[in-house]
Design a protein around this motif. Structure first.
Motif, PDB file in Angstrom:
ATOM      1  N   ILE A  20       0.844  -1.196   0.000  1.00  0.00           N
ATOM      2  CA  ILE A  20       0.000   0.000   0.000  1.00  0.00           C
ATOM      3  C   ILE A  20       0.877   1.242   0.000  1.00  0.00           C
ATOM      4  N   GLN A  21       0.515   2.219  -0.822  1.00  0.00           N
ATOM      5  CA  GLN A  21       1.254   3.490  -0.870  1.00  0.00           C
ATOM      6  C   GLN A  21       0.535   4.546  -0.049  1.00  0.00           C
ATOM      7  N   ASN A  22       1.304   5.290   0.739  1.00  0.00           N
ATOM      8  CA  ASN A  22       0.778   6.424   1.495  1.00  0.00           C
ATOM      9  C   ASN A  22       0.662   7.612   0.540  1.00  0.00           C
ATOM     10  N   THR A  23      -0.539   7.898   0.064  1.00  0.00           N
ATOM     11  CA  THR A  23      -0.751   8.991  -0.884  1.00  0.00           C
ATOM     12  C   THR A  23      -1.331  10.238  -0.231  1.00  0.00           C
ATOM     13  N   GLY A  24      -1.336  10.271   1.115  1.00  0.00           N
ATOM     14  CA  GLY A  24      -1.801  11.453   1.818  1.00  0.00           C
ATOM     15  C   GLY A  24      -0.636  12.315   2.270  1.00  0.00           C
ATOM     16  N   THR A  25      -0.915  13.204   3.227  1.00  0.00           N
ATOM     17  CA  THR A  25       0.121  14.083   3.767  1.00  0.00           C
ATOM     18  C   THR A  25       0.495  13.704   5.198  1.00  0.00           C
ATOM     19  N   CYS A  26      -0.158  12.677   5.755  1.00  0.00           N
ATOM     20  CA  CYS A  26       0.174  12.197   7.098  1.00  0.00           C
ATOM     21  C   CYS A  26       1.319  11.187   7.022  1.00  0.00           C
ATOM     22  N   SER A  27       2.136  11.145   8.043  1.00  0.00           N
ATOM     23  CA  SER A  27       3.163  10.109   8.163  1.00  0.00           C
ATOM     24  C   SER A  27       2.595   8.959   8.980  1.00  0.00           C
ATOM     25  N   TRP A  28       2.661   7.757   8.436  1.00  0.00           N
ATOM     26  CA  TRP A  28       2.129   6.577   9.124  1.00  0.00           C
ATOM     27  C   TRP A  28       3.191   6.013  10.068  1.00  0.00           C
ATOM     28  N   ASP A  29       2.754   5.594  11.250  1.00  0.00           N
ATOM     29  CA  ASP A  29       3.636   4.902  12.194  1.00  0.00           C
ATOM     30  C   ASP A  29       2.824   3.797  12.857  1.00  0.00           C
ATOM     31  N   SER A  30       3.308   3.282  13.987  1.00  0.00           N
ATOM     32  CA  SER A  30       2.635   2.156  14.631  1.00  0.00           C
ATOM     33  C   SER A  30       1.290   2.528  15.232  1.00  0.00           C
ATOM     34  N   LYS A  31       0.961   3.830  15.300  1.00  0.00           N
ATOM     35  CA  LYS A  31      -0.363   4.239  15.780  1.00  0.00           C
ATOM     36  C   LYS A  31      -1.437   4.032  14.720  1.00  0.00           C
ATOM     37  N   TRP A  32      -1.027   3.864  13.479  1.00  0.00           N
ATOM     38  CA  TRP A  32      -1.969   3.564  12.408  1.00  0.00           C
ATOM     39  C   TRP A  32      -2.222   2.056  12.415  1.00  0.00           C
ATOM     40  N   LYS A  33      -3.450   1.660  12.087  1.00  0.00           N
ATOM     41  CA  LYS A  33      -3.829   0.257  12.232  1.00  0.00           C
ATOM     42  C   LYS A  33      -4.492  -0.270  10.964  1.00  0.00           C
ATOM     43  N   PHE A  34      -4.391  -1.585  10.800  1.00  0.00           N
ATOM     44  CA  PHE A  34      -5.079  -2.315   9.747  1.00  0.00           C
ATOM     45  C   PHE A  34      -6.170  -3.105  10.445  1.00  0.00           C
ATOM     46  N   ALA A  43       5.732   4.864   7.255  1.00  0.00           N
ATOM     47  CA  ALA A  43       5.663   5.236   5.837  1.00  0.00           C
ATOM     48  C   ALA A  43       5.359   6.723   5.752  1.00  0.00           C
ATOM     49  N   ALA A  44       6.328   7.490   5.273  1.00  0.00           N
ATOM     50  CA  ALA A  44       6.125   8.925   5.058  1.00  0.00           C
ATOM     51  C   ALA A  44       5.257   9.117   3.814  1.00  0.00           C
ATOM     52  N   PRO A  45       4.691  10.303   3.631  1.00  0.00           N
ATOM     53  CA  PRO A  45       3.888  10.545   2.424  1.00  0.00           C
ATOM     54  C   PRO A  45       4.647  10.172   1.153  1.00  0.00           C
ATOM     55  N   GLY A  46       3.999   9.385   0.300  1.00  0.00           N
ATOM     56  CA  GLY A  46       4.599   8.935  -0.945  1.00  0.00           C
ATOM     57  C   GLY A  46       5.286   7.591  -0.861  1.00  0.00           C
ATOM     58  N   GLN A  47       5.587   7.128   0.351  1.00  0.00           N
ATOM     59  CA  GLN A  47       6.275   5.855   0.492  1.00  0.00           C
ATOM     60  C   GLN A  47       5.295   4.677   0.434  1.00  0.00           C
ATOM     61  N   ILE A  48       5.852   3.488   0.183  1.00  0.00           N
ATOM     62  CA  ILE A  48       5.073   2.251   0.076  1.00  0.00           C
ATOM     63  C   ILE A  48       5.431   1.356   1.248  1.00  0.00           C
TER      64      ILE A  48
END
Length: 312
Positions: free
Chosen positions: A114-128, A148-153
């Motif tokens: 999954i690619q982070n296409t937003g402006t938020c940086s994902w870390d362990s606080k983000w959940k699936f 995953a920083a914005p734009g990263q996969i």
């Protein structure tokens, strides 16, 4: 009455008056007290009988309507993001293609890329998080494994266990932000899903529903131009639902084709066949072109054509 007699009579009256009103040692205090009480009673009676004057108030201007204090508005529920960033995701690829056949109780790991296409940086606080459908033996919540920083996969692996009973199973998952926003693939709006068939299958030459076979074909085509030619570099992606040996043909719209191409899968997966470049001169017909796949083993299937290919 003579003048003498008048003077005597007046003197007598004066003496009597002085005797009655003058102070004496025996009745002086009594008389004074009586007089004082009489005066006090008269004053009290006068105070009770005389109405107290009430002053007339000055004219008052009408009271202005009270000014209400400004009420703090309730916080706005986040839509696609918090006040500081926007949450968005794009599905890139996955392992375990749809319809993959699993034996009862098999433990397997499906990975969504999954690619982070937003402006938020994902870390362990983000959940699936699990949303609906079949849970297939997994947990309901997984923390994101890597930032995953914005734009990263990022790869999101989830461990599943196939049910004991034969049948088709499909479960749906989405991403949850730290502030509670739940979203899937932002382009399509779809959730991410796992889709398996529990049962037994045979590797080749069995056309029953549970046979291992190709379940999907897609194309990745890049185009380049020179002064005289157009080139299309064609990659063909074939997905299987289990271990299988596949035979297929590549057919071009101009009638040319490659036959009896073989590919071996050791498990449910997606493999890519590099078909190479197909070139056309500028003087060729301007009609669009296409390629397609026909699988001939373990079962025959004529797959849809690729996108239409145009000259430069």
């Amino acid at each position: 009455m003579t003048v003498k007699r008048k003077l005597e009579f007046v003197s007598l009256l004066a003496a009597v008056a002085l005797g009655a009103c003058g102070p004496s040692a025996s009745n002086g205090p009594t008389i004074a007290t009586s007089v004082a009480l009489t005066v006090q009673a008269q004053n009290t009676q006068q105070a009770q009988l005389t109405p107290t004057a009430v002053p007339v108030p000055p004219s008052f201007a009408p009271l202005a309507s009270p000014t209400l204090l400004a009420t703090k508005p309730p916080p706005t529920a986040p839509g696609t993001g918090s006040a500081l960033c926007t949450a968005s995701a794009t599905f890139i690829s996955e392992t375990i293609p749809d319809g993959a056949i699993m034996s009862p109780g098999a433990v397997f790991t499906k990975i969504w890329r999954i690619q982070n296409t937003g402006t938020c940086s994902w870390d362990s606080k983000w959940k699936f998080v699990y949303m609906s459908g079949d849970l297939i033996g997994g947990a309901t919540v997984y923390n994101f494994p890597t930032p995953a920083a914005p734009g990263q996969i990022v790869d999101v692996p989830v461990i599943f266990t196939a049910p004991a009973l034969s049948g088709s199973y499909k479960g749906f998952w989405k991403i949850q932000s730290p502030w509670g926003l739940i979203f899937g693939d932002s382009g399509s709006g779809n959730a991410f899903w796992v889709d398996i068939v529990v049962g037994s299958g045979t590797p080749e030459n069995n056309r029953t529903r549970t046979v291992y076979d190709i379940t999907d074909v897609t194309y990745t085509i890049t185009k380049r131009c020179t002064t005289a030619n157009t080139f299309w570099h064609i990659l063909i992606n074939l997905s299987s639902n289990g271990p299988v040996k596949v035979t297929f043909d590549v057919v071009q719209s101009d009638g040319n084709q490659q036959n009896n191409i073989h590919m071996t899968f050791t498990s449910a997966a997606t493999q890519t066949f590099d078909y190479g470049e197909w070139s056309q001169r500028f003087t060729s017909s301007s009609n669009p072109r296409w390629v397609k796949i026909i699988t001939t083993s373990p079962s025959y299937h004529d797959w849809p054509i690729s996108e239409l290919l145009y000259l430069c």
